[in-house]
Motif scaffolding. Structure first.
Motif, PDB file in Angstrom:
ATOM      1  N   GLY A  73      34.417  64.168  -9.631  1.00 50.63           N
ATOM      2  CA  GLY A  73      34.547  65.389  -8.785  1.00 50.63           C
ATOM      3  C   GLY A  73      34.633  65.311  -7.785  1.00 50.63           C
ATOM      4  O   GLY A  73      34.621  66.372  -7.219  1.00 50.63           O
ATOM      5  N   GLU A  74      33.470  64.368  -6.417  1.00 48.11           N
ATOM      6  CA  GLU A  74      33.492  65.023  -5.264  1.00 48.11           C
ATOM      7  C   GLU A  74      35.121  64.768  -4.547  1.00 48.11           C
ATOM      8  O   GLU A  74      35.378  63.954  -4.523  1.00 48.11           O
ATOM      9  CB  GLU A  74      31.955  64.598  -4.766  1.00 48.11           C
ATOM     10  N   ARG A  75      34.931  65.902  -3.679  1.00 50.29           N
ATOM     11  CA  ARG A  75      35.936  65.708  -2.620  1.00 50.29           C
ATOM     12  C   ARG A  75      36.020  64.972  -1.464  1.00 50.29           C
ATOM     13  O   ARG A  75      34.809  65.666  -0.231  1.00 50.29           O
ATOM     14  CB  ARG A  75      37.190  67.021  -2.428  1.00 50.29           C
ATOM     15  N   ILE A  76      36.538  64.388  -0.771  1.00 49.76           N
ATOM     16  CA  ILE A  76      36.448  63.812   0.242  1.00 49.76           C
ATOM     17  C   ILE A  76      37.497  64.759   1.112  1.00 49.76           C
ATOM     18  O   ILE A  76      37.429  64.737   2.583  1.00 49.76           O
ATOM     19  CB  ILE A  76      37.298  62.525   0.493  1.00 49.76           C
ATOM     20  N   THR A  82      42.135  67.559   6.138  1.00 54.24           N
ATOM     21  CA  THR A  82      40.755  67.874   6.763  1.00 54.24           C
ATOM     22  C   THR A  82      39.770  66.821   6.275  1.00 54.24           C
ATOM     23  O   THR A  82      39.444  67.073   4.485  1.00 54.24           O
ATOM     24  CB  THR A  82      40.395  68.473   7.569  1.00 54.24           C
ATOM     25  N   PHE A  83      38.624  66.629   6.642  1.00 51.43           N
ATOM     26  CA  PHE A  83      37.436  65.888   5.807  1.00 51.43           C
ATOM     27  C   PHE A  83      36.915  66.863   5.489  1.00 51.43           C
ATOM     28  O   PHE A  83      36.683  68.181   5.887  1.00 51.43           O
ATOM     29  CB  PHE A  83      36.463  65.419   6.319  1.00 51.43           C
ATOM     30  N   ALA A  84      35.741  66.610   3.825  1.00 52.91           N
ATOM     31  CA  ALA A  84      35.298  68.183   2.958  1.00 52.91           C
ATOM     32  C   ALA A  84      34.353  68.657   4.051  1.00 52.91           C
ATOM     33  O   ALA A  84      33.397  69.385   3.988  1.00 52.91           O
ATOM     34  CB  ALA A  84      35.425  67.963   2.007  1.00 52.91           C
ATOM     35  N   SER A  85      33.714  67.842   4.477  1.00 46.30           N
ATOM     36  CA  SER A  85      32.283  67.939   5.179  1.00 46.30           C
ATOM     37  C   SER A  85      32.323  66.932   6.893  1.00 46.30           C
ATOM     38  O   SER A  85      32.834  65.636   6.911  1.00 46.30           O
ATOM     39  CB  SER A  85      31.480  67.563   4.403  1.00 46.30           C
ATOM     40  N   GLN A  91      31.529  59.326   7.697  1.00 53.71           N
ATOM     41  CA  GLN A  91      31.732  58.372   6.494  1.00 53.71           C
ATOM     42  C   GLN A  91      32.225  57.316   6.870  1.00 53.71           C
ATOM     43  O   GLN A  91      32.220  55.941   7.204  1.00 53.71           O
ATOM     44  CB  GLN A  91      31.195  58.697   4.946  1.00 53.71           C
ATOM     45  N   ALA A  92      33.640  58.142   7.183  1.00 55.26           N
ATOM     46  CA  ALA A  92      34.854  58.324   7.163  1.00 55.26           C
ATOM     47  C   ALA A  92      34.984  57.481   8.712  1.00 55.26           C
ATOM     48  O   ALA A  92      35.354  56.019   9.757  1.00 55.26           O
ATOM     49  CB  ALA A  92      35.901  58.936   7.334  1.00 55.26           C
ATOM     50  N   ASP A  93      34.403  57.312   9.804  1.00 64.12           N
ATOM     51  CA  ASP A  93      34.032  56.747  11.354  1.00 64.12           C
ATOM     52  C   ASP A  93      33.561  55.401  10.667  1.00 64.12           C
ATOM     53  O   ASP A  93      34.205  54.221  11.576  1.00 64.12           O
ATOM     54  CB  ASP A  93      33.398  57.868  11.729  1.00 64.12           C
ATOM     55  N   TRP A  94      32.298  55.153   9.579  1.00 63.81           N
ATOM     56  CA  TRP A  94      32.396  54.251   9.921  1.00 63.81           C
ATOM     57  C   TRP A  94      32.974  53.380   8.962  1.00 63.81           C
ATOM     58  O   TRP A  94      33.029  52.179   9.123  1.00 63.81           O
ATOM     59  CB  TRP A  94      30.508  54.267   8.830  1.00 63.81           C
TER      60      TRP A  94
END
Length: 125
Positions: A73-76, A82-85, A91-94
Protein backbone atom coordinates in the motif's frame (compact mmCIF):
# COMPACT_ATOMS: atom_id res chain seq x y z
CA UNK A 1 -0.83 -3.60 7.32
CA UNK A 2 2.55 -5.24 7.84
CA UNK A 3 5.55 -3.13 8.76
CA UNK A 4 8.61 -3.34 6.54
CA UNK A 5 10.42 -5.55 9.05
CA UNK A 6 7.71 -8.22 8.66
CA UNK A 7 8.35 -8.20 4.92
CA UNK A 8 12.12 -8.42 5.54
CA UNK A 9 11.55 -11.54 7.66
CA UNK A 10 9.34 -13.12 5.00
CA UNK A 11 11.87 -12.35 2.24
CA UNK A 12 14.74 -13.67 4.38
CA UNK A 13 12.83 -16.93 4.94
CA UNK A 14 12.14 -17.18 1.23
CA UNK A 15 15.81 -16.56 0.37
CA UNK A 16 16.96 -19.19 2.88
CA UNK A 17 14.54 -21.74 1.40
CA UNK A 18 14.62 -20.93 -2.32
CA UNK A 19 18.21 -19.67 -2.76
CA UNK A 20 20.18 -21.15 0.17
CA UNK A 21 23.63 -20.97 -1.42
CA UNK A 22 23.50 -17.34 -2.50
CA UNK A 23 24.93 -14.30 -0.75
CA UNK A 24 22.50 -11.65 0.50
CA UNK A 25 22.26 -9.11 3.30
CA UNK A 26 19.70 -6.72 4.79
CA UNK A 27 20.61 -3.17 5.75
CA UNK A 28 19.32 -2.64 9.28
CA UNK A 29 18.83 1.12 9.14
CA UNK A 30 15.05 0.69 9.13
CA UNK A 31 15.02 -1.46 12.25
CA UNK A 32 14.25 0.15 15.62
CA UNK A 33 17.43 0.93 17.54
CA UNK A 34 18.34 2.63 20.76
CA UNK A 35 19.45 6.26 20.50
CA UNK A 36 23.08 5.17 20.96
CA UNK A 37 22.83 2.47 18.28
CA UNK A 38 21.15 4.88 15.86
CA UNK A 39 23.89 7.46 16.45
CA UNK A 40 26.66 4.94 15.86
CA UNK A 41 24.98 3.67 12.70
CA UNK A 42 24.48 7.18 11.34
CA UNK A 43 28.15 8.03 12.00
CA UNK A 44 29.39 5.27 9.68
CA UNK A 45 26.87 5.65 6.83
CA UNK A 46 27.37 7.63 3.62
CA UNK A 47 23.89 9.04 3.92
CA UNK A 48 20.23 8.16 3.94
CA UNK A 49 18.47 5.97 1.41
CA UNK A 50 20.67 2.86 1.04
CA UNK A 51 18.52 -0.07 -0.19
CA UNK A 52 17.13 -2.61 2.27
CA UNK A 53 18.24 -5.83 0.56
CA UNK A 54 21.45 -6.58 -1.27
CA UNK A 55 21.76 -9.82 -3.24
CA UNK A 56 25.41 -10.27 -4.09
CA UNK A 57 25.08 -12.71 -6.98
CA UNK A 58 25.77 -11.70 -10.59
CA UNK A 59 23.04 -12.56 -13.10
CA UNK A 60 22.07 -11.45 -16.60
CA UNK A 61 24.93 -8.99 -16.95
CA UNK A 62 24.23 -7.37 -13.56
CA UNK A 63 26.70 -7.37 -10.65
CA UNK A 64 23.91 -8.01 -8.11
CA UNK A 65 20.40 -6.99 -7.10
CA UNK A 66 19.39 -4.25 -4.66
CA UNK A 67 15.82 -3.84 -3.43
CA UNK A 68 14.29 -0.92 -1.59
CA UNK A 69 11.37 -2.63 0.14
CA UNK A 70 8.11 -0.87 0.94
CA UNK A 71 5.13 -2.21 2.86
CA UNK A 72 1.94 -3.08 0.98
CA UNK A 73 0.00 0.00 0.00
CA UNK A 74 2.92 2.40 0.26
CA UNK A 75 3.16 4.72 -2.72
CA UNK A 76 6.41 5.50 -4.49
CA UNK A 77 4.92 8.28 -6.63
CA UNK A 78 2.29 10.96 -6.19
CA UNK A 79 -0.49 11.26 -8.74
CA UNK A 80 1.52 13.92 -10.58
CA UNK A 81 4.41 11.45 -11.11
CA UNK A 82 6.81 13.01 -8.59
CA UNK A 83 8.24 10.99 -5.73
CA UNK A 84 5.94 10.63 -2.73
CA UNK A 85 8.49 12.06 -0.27
CA UNK A 86 11.98 13.50 0.04
CA UNK A 87 13.14 10.21 1.59
CA UNK A 88 11.83 8.17 -1.36
CA UNK A 89 13.69 10.58 -3.66
CA UNK A 90 16.90 9.85 -1.68
CA UNK A 91 16.23 6.14 -2.07
CA UNK A 92 15.63 6.57 -5.81
CA UNK A 93 18.96 8.41 -6.11
CA UNK A 94 20.72 5.42 -4.50
CA UNK A 95 18.96 3.01 -6.87
CA UNK A 96 19.95 5.13 -9.88
CA UNK A 97 23.57 5.29 -8.70
CA UNK A 98 23.63 1.51 -8.33
CA UNK A 99 22.19 1.05 -11.82
CA UNK A 100 24.95 3.25 -13.22
CA UNK A 101 27.45 0.88 -11.58
CA UNK A 102 26.04 -2.27 -13.16
CA UNK A 103 23.52 -3.44 -10.56
CA UNK A 104 19.83 -4.17 -10.93
CA UNK A 105 18.17 -1.88 -8.40
CA UNK A 106 14.43 -1.56 -7.83
CA UNK A 107 11.69 -0.52 -5.46
CA UNK A 108 9.54 -3.47 -4.35
CA UNK A 109 6.19 -2.98 -2.62
CA UNK A 110 5.20 -5.93 -0.43
CA UNK A 111 6.41 -9.51 -0.25
CA UNK A 112 4.82 -10.66 -3.51
CA UNK A 113 6.58 -7.99 -5.55
CA UNK A 114 9.89 -8.77 -3.80
CA UNK A 115 9.48 -12.46 -4.65
CA UNK A 116 8.60 -11.69 -8.29
CA UNK A 117 11.66 -9.46 -8.77
CA UNK A 118 13.99 -11.89 -6.99
CA UNK A 119 12.76 -14.91 -8.96
CA UNK A 120 13.04 -13.04 -12.28
CA UNK A 121 16.56 -11.95 -11.34
CA UNK A 122 17.71 -15.49 -10.49
CA UNK A 123 16.07 -16.88 -13.65
CA UNK A 124 18.64 -14.94 -15.73
CA UNK A 125 21.82 -16.67 -16.76
Amino acid sequence: MAVEYDIYKAVAGYMRHQYPNNLWHFDLAGVSMSKAQAGKTKAIQRGRGFPDLQILEPRGGFNGLFLEIKRNGERIFKKDGTFASEHILEQADWLNGLRLRGYKAEFAVGFDECKTIIDAYFAQK
